[in-house]
Design a protein around this motif. Structure first.
Motif, mmCIF file in Angstrom:
data_model
loop_
_atom_site.group_PDB
_atom_site.id
_atom_site.type_symbol
_atom_site.label_atom_id
_atom_site.label_comp_id
_atom_site.label_asym_id
_atom_site.label_seq_id
_atom_site.Cartn_x
_atom_site.Cartn_y
_atom_site.Cartn_z
ATOM 1 N N ASP A 186 -47.870 -5.045 -39.909
ATOM 2 C CA ASP A 186 -47.870 -4.095 -41.211
ATOM 3 C C ASP A 186 -49.298 -3.519 -41.280
ATOM 4 O OD1 ASP A 186 -47.879 -2.697 -43.498
ATOM 5 O OD2 ASP A 186 -46.462 -4.221 -44.488
ATOM 6 N N ILE A 187 -49.587 -2.648 -40.509
ATOM 7 C CA ILE A 187 -50.919 -1.998 -40.539
ATOM 8 C C ILE A 187 -51.191 -1.449 -41.989
ATOM 9 C CG2 ILE A 187 -50.376 0.494 -40.104
ATOM 10 C CD1 ILE A 187 -53.040 -1.394 -38.215
ATOM 11 N N ASP A 188 -50.448 -0.964 -42.997
ATOM 12 C CA ASP A 188 -50.903 -0.384 -44.235
ATOM 13 C C ASP A 188 -51.313 -1.672 -45.018
ATOM 14 O OD1 ASP A 188 -50.439 2.384 -43.742
ATOM 15 O OD2 ASP A 188 -48.087 1.899 -43.914
ATOM 16 N N LYS A 189 -50.566 -2.806 -44.753
ATOM 17 C CA LYS A 189 -51.157 -3.923 -45.457
ATOM 18 C C LYS A 189 -52.468 -4.343 -45.269
ATOM 19 C CE LYS A 189 -49.452 -8.405 -46.554
ATOM 20 N NZ LYS A 189 -48.260 -9.668 -45.926
ATOM 21 N N LEU A 190 -52.944 -4.262 -43.914
ATOM 22 C CA LEU A 190 -54.422 -4.695 -43.581
ATOM 23 C C LEU A 190 -55.239 -3.582 -44.139
ATOM 24 C CD1 LEU A 190 -53.853 -5.397 -39.751
ATOM 25 C CD2 LEU A 190 -53.664 -6.855 -41.511
ATOM 26 N N VAL A 191 -54.795 -2.178 -44.206
ATOM 27 C CA VAL A 191 -55.799 -1.158 -45.052
ATOM 28 C C VAL A 191 -55.881 -1.750 -46.510
ATOM 29 C CG1 VAL A 191 -56.118 1.033 -45.327
ATOM 30 C CG2 VAL A 191 -55.396 0.559 -43.349
ATOM 31 N N ALA A 192 -54.578 -1.964 -47.043
ATOM 32 C CA ALA A 192 -54.534 -2.100 -48.631
ATOM 33 C C ALA A 192 -55.726 -3.344 -48.920
ATOM 34 C CB ALA A 192 -53.361 -2.262 -48.825
ATOM 35 N N SER A 193 -55.797 -4.442 -47.910
ATOM 36 C CA SER A 193 -56.219 -5.592 -48.163
ATOM 37 C C SER A 193 -57.796 -5.392 -47.822
ATOM 38 C CB SER A 193 -55.788 -6.726 -47.378
ATOM 39 O OG SER A 193 -56.024 -6.575 -45.978
ATOM 40 N N GLY A 194 -58.217 -4.404 -47.135
ATOM 41 C CA GLY A 194 -59.413 -3.973 -47.047
ATOM 42 C C GLY A 194 -60.021 -4.515 -45.687
ATOM 43 N N LEU A 195 -58.796 -5.044 -44.874
ATOM 44 C CA LEU A 195 -59.291 -5.956 -43.648
ATOM 45 C C LEU A 195 -59.703 -4.803 -42.345
ATOM 46 C CD1 LEU A 195 -59.726 -8.728 -42.511
ATOM 47 C CD2 LEU A 195 -57.364 -8.698 -41.966
ATOM 48 N N ILE A 196 -59.002 -3.760 -42.500
ATOM 49 C CA ILE A 196 -59.463 -2.707 -41.565
ATOM 50 C C ILE A 196 -59.356 -1.350 -42.545
ATOM 51 C CG2 ILE A 196 -58.152 -3.603 -39.780
ATOM 52 C CD1 ILE A 196 -56.361 -1.570 -39.790
ATOM 53 N N THR A 197 -60.134 -0.255 -41.871
ATOM 54 C CA THR A 197 -60.380 1.009 -42.589
ATOM 55 C C THR A 197 -59.375 2.227 -42.129
ATOM 56 O OG1 THR A 197 -61.956 2.046 -40.981
ATOM 57 C CG2 THR A 197 -63.125 0.604 -42.487
ATOM 58 N N GLN A 198 -59.335 3.230 -42.831
ATOM 59 C CA GLN A 198 -58.365 4.254 -42.409
ATOM 60 C C GLN A 198 -58.686 4.563 -41.135
ATOM 61 O OE1 GLN A 198 -55.718 5.351 -44.097
ATOM 62 N NE2 GLN A 198 -55.039 6.591 -42.344
ATOM 63 N N VAL A 199 -59.721 4.700 -40.456
ATOM 64 C CA VAL A 199 -60.363 5.387 -39.276
ATOM 65 C C VAL A 199 -59.882 4.477 -38.163
ATOM 66 C CG1 VAL A 199 -62.409 5.485 -37.915
ATOM 67 C CG2 VAL A 199 -62.588 6.422 -40.172
ATOM 68 N N GLN A 200 -60.000 2.967 -38.463
ATOM 69 C CA GLN A 200 -59.396 2.078 -37.450
ATOM 70 C C GLN A 200 -57.894 2.112 -37.356
ATOM 71 O OE1 GLN A 200 -61.346 -1.457 -39.396
ATOM 72 N NE2 GLN A 200 -63.384 -0.670 -38.816
ATOM 73 N N LYS A 201 -57.434 2.336 -38.679
ATOM 74 C CA LYS A 201 -55.793 2.351 -38.598
ATOM 75 C C LYS A 201 -55.602 3.572 -37.709
ATOM 76 C CE LYS A 201 -51.775 4.030 -41.456
ATOM 77 N NZ LYS A 201 -51.438 4.537 -43.058
ATOM 78 N N ASP A 202 -56.082 4.833 -37.865
ATOM 79 C CA ASP A 202 -55.810 6.173 -37.199
ATOM 80 C C ASP A 202 -55.993 5.853 -35.395
ATOM 81 O OD1 ASP A 202 -55.382 7.252 -39.413
ATOM 82 O OD2 ASP A 202 -57.538 8.359 -39.207
ATOM 83 N N ILE A 203 -56.955 4.824 -35.292
ATOM 84 C CA ILE A 203 -57.002 4.585 -33.711
ATOM 85 C C ILE A 203 -55.886 3.734 -33.335
ATOM 86 C CG2 ILE A 203 -58.331 3.084 -32.196
ATOM 87 C CD1 ILE A 203 -60.744 4.066 -33.873
ATOM 88 N N ILE A 204 -55.632 2.722 -33.967
ATOM 89 C CA ILE A 204 -54.415 1.706 -33.750
ATOM 90 C C ILE A 204 -53.249 2.405 -33.561
ATOM 91 C CG2 ILE A 204 -53.224 -0.106 -34.478
ATOM 92 C CD1 ILE A 204 -55.957 -1.071 -36.008
ATOM 93 N N LEU A 205 -52.771 3.266 -34.422
ATOM 94 C CA LEU A 205 -51.650 4.068 -34.547
ATOM 95 C C LEU A 205 -51.415 5.007 -33.345
ATOM 96 C CD1 LEU A 205 -50.878 5.070 -38.392
ATOM 97 C CD2 LEU A 205 -49.766 3.171 -37.104
ATOM 98 N N ALA A 206 -52.735 5.702 -33.154
ATOM 99 C CA ALA A 206 -52.604 6.818 -31.873
ATOM 100 C C ALA A 206 -52.381 5.697 -30.482
ATOM 101 C CB ALA A 206 -54.067 7.294 -31.881
ATOM 102 N N LEU A 207 -52.712 4.569 -30.651
ATOM 103 C CA LEU A 207 -52.477 3.876 -29.380
ATOM 104 C C LEU A 207 -51.009 3.195 -29.291
ATOM 105 C CD1 LEU A 207 -55.958 1.812 -29.514
ATOM 106 C CD2 LEU A 207 -55.000 3.445 -27.508
ATOM 107 N N SER A 208 -50.321 3.389 -30.554
ATOM 108 C CA SER A 208 -49.204 2.535 -30.512
ATOM 109 C C SER A 208 -47.904 3.495 -30.227
ATOM 110 C CB SER A 208 -48.706 2.122 -31.960
ATOM 111 O OG SER A 208 -49.851 1.430 -32.416
ATOM 112 N N SER A 209 -47.099 2.725 -29.333
ATOM 113 C CA SER A 209 -45.737 3.972 -28.805
ATOM 114 C C SER A 209 -44.700 3.358 -29.665
ATOM 115 C CB SER A 209 -45.525 3.383 -27.398
ATOM 116 O OG SER A 209 -46.469 3.828 -26.390
ATOM 117 N N SER A 210 -43.919 4.460 -29.831
ATOM 118 C CA SER A 210 -42.606 4.215 -30.723
ATOM 119 C C SER A 210 -41.626 3.438 -29.847
ATOM 120 C CB SER A 210 -41.999 5.404 -31.056
ATOM 121 O OG SER A 210 -41.543 6.550 -30.028
#
Length: 232
Positions: free
Chosen positions: A89-113
């Motif tokens: 759950d990437i949104d949970k990591l952002v909400a907890s402050g463990l990663i940033t929105q910038v980092q989330k964008d990188i991770i999502l772009a690398l993730s295949s559906s």
């Protein structure tokens, strides 16, 4: 980031080293001036949703990025590149402050559906995914980042085919060499700055370099390998 990370990349090749890989790589990364309050230990713990082999793979891909001079954002993207695909759950990591929105964008772009993985099973799905991601992307900096991480993902998969006894010899299989050569070539031709992606590709084991060069010399000659350089 800490230059010593380069020496840690293949510690996962042995059973004992795998046990210490998390702690060792964490200690190296936290020496970075870009640490910026990142809780690396807690971040590494999030990887435990994945099998141990995938955790070790993720750490090595993060290490490849670090060795290429990646920023903290890029290292986190590399470390977490499989997180979403493995049900995290990437949104949970952002909400907890463990990663940033910038980092989330990188991770999502690398993730295949799941749909892409299913549709291109047996084909070159990683290449297809990156072609889709890059098609309308105008952010050259992000392209450079994604190309570096995706290259590191494939580098680790190729290296494992060299040093893993269970997969020994698999590095020379023509179908996988073609997929790898096509992927590396696309990534290199898609970026505005090849520095980091080339640095990661050059972290291939000599046996993997040689196999790729023998299969597609026109692709890898630009990296300065040549028949002798690839074996060096």
């Amino acid at each position: 980031l800490c230059s010593t990370v380069g020496g840690l990349l293949l510690e996962g090749a042995t059973k004992d080293a795998k046990k210490n890989f998390n702690k060792t790589l964490s200690a190296a990364l936290t020496k970075s001036p870009e640490e910026g309050g990142i809780d690396w230990d807690k971040l590494f713990k999030t990887l435990k949703i994945m099998p141990k082999g995938k955790q070790a793979h993720s750490m090595r891909v993060g290490g490849h990025a670090a060795a290429a001079g990646a920023s903290a954002d890029e290292v986190i993207g590399a470390l977490m590149h499989d997180y979403v695909e493995r049900g995290g759950d990437i949104d949970k990591l952002v909400a907890s402050g463990l990663i940033t929105q910038v980092q989330k964008d990188i991770i999502l772009a690398l993730s295949s559906s799941e749909e892409d993985v299913a549709a291109y099973a047996g084909d070159n799905e990683p290449l297809h995914h990156m072609q889709q991601v890059f098609a309308d992307m105008e952010n050259d900096g992000l392209k450079n980042t994604l190309a570096m991480v995706k290259a590191g993902d494939r580098v680790d998969n190729l290296n494992r085919r060299v040093w893993d006894p269970e997969r020994k010899g698999a590095v020379t299989k023509k179908k996988y060499l073609k997929k790898s050569a096509d992927l590396f070539n696309f990534l290199r031709q898609s970026v505005s700055d090849k520095t980091k992606v080339d640095a990661v590709i050059n972290r291939l084991e000599p046996e993997a370099k040689q196999a790729l060069y023998n299969f597609a010399p026109q692709v890898f000659a630009e990296l300065g390998w040549g028949s002798r350089a690839a074996a060096a």
